[in-house]
Design a protein around this motif. Structure first.
Motif, PDB file in Angstrom:
ATOM      1  N   UNK A   1       3.073  64.008  84.855  1.00 42.39           N
ATOM      2  CA  UNK A   1       2.763  62.577  84.822  1.00 42.39           C
ATOM      3  C   UNK A   1       1.567  62.249  83.931  1.00 42.39           C
ATOM      4  N   UNK A   2       0.708  63.222  83.678  1.00 39.10           N
ATOM      5  CA  UNK A   2      -0.451  62.968  82.811  1.00 39.10           C
ATOM      6  C   UNK A   2      -0.040  62.552  81.404  1.00 39.10           C
ATOM      7  N   UNK A   3       1.188  62.883  81.007  1.00 41.98           N
ATOM      8  CA  UNK A   3       1.671  62.514  79.666  1.00 41.98           C
ATOM      9  C   UNK A   3       1.655  61.008  79.464  1.00 41.98           C
ATOM     10  N   UNK A   4       1.836  60.258  80.544  1.00 42.90           N
ATOM     11  CA  UNK A   4       1.921  58.799  80.425  1.00 42.90           C
ATOM     12  C   UNK A   4       0.575  58.158  80.067  1.00 42.90           C
ATOM     13  N   UNK A   5      -0.489  58.950  80.091  1.00 43.48           N
ATOM     14  CA  UNK A   5      -1.812  58.443  79.719  1.00 43.48           C
ATOM     15  C   UNK A   5      -1.959  58.303  78.202  1.00 43.48           C
ATOM     16  N   UNK A   6      -1.020  58.882  77.439  1.00 41.17           N
ATOM     17  CA  UNK A   6      -1.119  58.909  75.984  1.00 41.17           C
ATOM     18  C   UNK A   6       0.005  58.094  75.353  1.00 41.17           C
ATOM     19  N   UNK A   7      -0.284  57.522  74.184  1.00 42.00           N
ATOM     20  CA  UNK A   7       0.779  56.816  73.462  1.00 42.00           C
ATOM     21  C   UNK A   7       1.727  57.822  72.827  1.00 42.00           C
ATOM     22  N   UNK A   8       1.196  58.988  72.414  1.00 39.64           N
ATOM     23  CA  UNK A   8       2.037  60.066  71.910  1.00 39.64           C
ATOM     24  C   UNK A   8       1.538  61.393  72.452  1.00 39.64           C
ATOM     25  N   UNK A   9       2.458  62.346  72.551  1.00 37.08           N
ATOM     26  CA  UNK A   9       2.117  63.718  72.925  1.00 37.08           C
ATOM     27  C   UNK A   9       2.782  64.654  71.921  1.00 37.08           C
ATOM     28  N   UNK A  10       2.372  65.901  71.957  1.00 37.40           N
ATOM     29  CA  UNK A  10       2.928  66.917  71.065  1.00 37.40           C
ATOM     30  C   UNK A  10       3.641  67.971  71.899  1.00 37.40           C
ATOM     31  N   UNK A  11       4.844  68.346  71.492  1.00 40.30           N
ATOM     32  CA  UNK A  11       5.586  69.442  72.111  1.00 40.30           C
ATOM     33  C   UNK A  11       6.120  70.324  70.987  1.00 40.30           C
ATOM     34  N   UNK A  12       6.502  71.534  71.334  1.00 40.05           N
ATOM     35  CA  UNK A  12       7.051  72.431  70.330  1.00 40.05           C
ATOM     36  C   UNK A  12       8.283  71.799  69.700  1.00 40.05           C
TER      37      UNK A  12
END
Length: 157
Positions: free
Chosen positions: A116-127
């Motif tokens: 759920x912490x991903x929702x704190x960012x406008x974008x995230x990075x994944x492989x």
């Protein structure tokens, strides 16, 4: 490119590809990505595959600075227990090598949970499907593409 990049492109979602020179002696692929790309570790997510009760595989996506909480992902998946999946089975099922497993473009679609912490960012990075290649996209687009749910599945490392 990779199946992950192909899936993002075909879906027409906004994304950016980031490439860096992978150091084979690096102990943590995700931490290496954060450092080499100059991104906070909380914004770079690793893709982990677990085995649930009935030997069903599921994916947990958590920041590289945290660990996956096996009890929490089991609960989110409606299972009694989760263990880390066998590495050979992970590679066979996902089509990716360890350290380059992407939640996108999997050979077989798996139940997926994003911390759920991903929702704190406008974008995230994944492989993006290989070591040294990351895809940046919104957490909501990632969830849509993976059919994922957001859940509290991480522990601070």
């Amino acid at each position: 490119m990779t199946p992950a990049v192909d899936q993002a492109r075909k879906a027409g979602i906004e994304h950016r590809i980031h490439e860096y020179s992978h150091d084979p002696s690096s102990e943590s692929y995700g931490t290496e990505a954060a450092e080499k790309l100059g991104i906070p570790q909380q914004q770079v997510f690793k893709t982990l595959v677990v085995s649930l009760d009935a030997k069903v595989l599921a994916v947990g996506i958590v920041p590289v600075c945290t660990t996956l909480n096996l009890k929490r992902i089991a609960k989110a998946a409606g299972a009694k227990k989760a263990t880390m999946a066998d590495p050979a089975e992970v590679e066979r099922t996902t089509g990716y090598v360890l350290g380059g497993v992407s939640p996108l473009g999997l050979k077989k679609r798996l139940k997926t949970f994003i911390d759920a912490s991903a929702t704190e960012f406008s974008t995230i990075h994944v492989s993006a499907g290989r070591r040294g290649l990351e895809v940046e996209l919104s957490p909501q687009d990632l969830a849509t593409l993976c059919g994922a749910d957001f859940a509290e599945i991480g522990n601070l490392a």
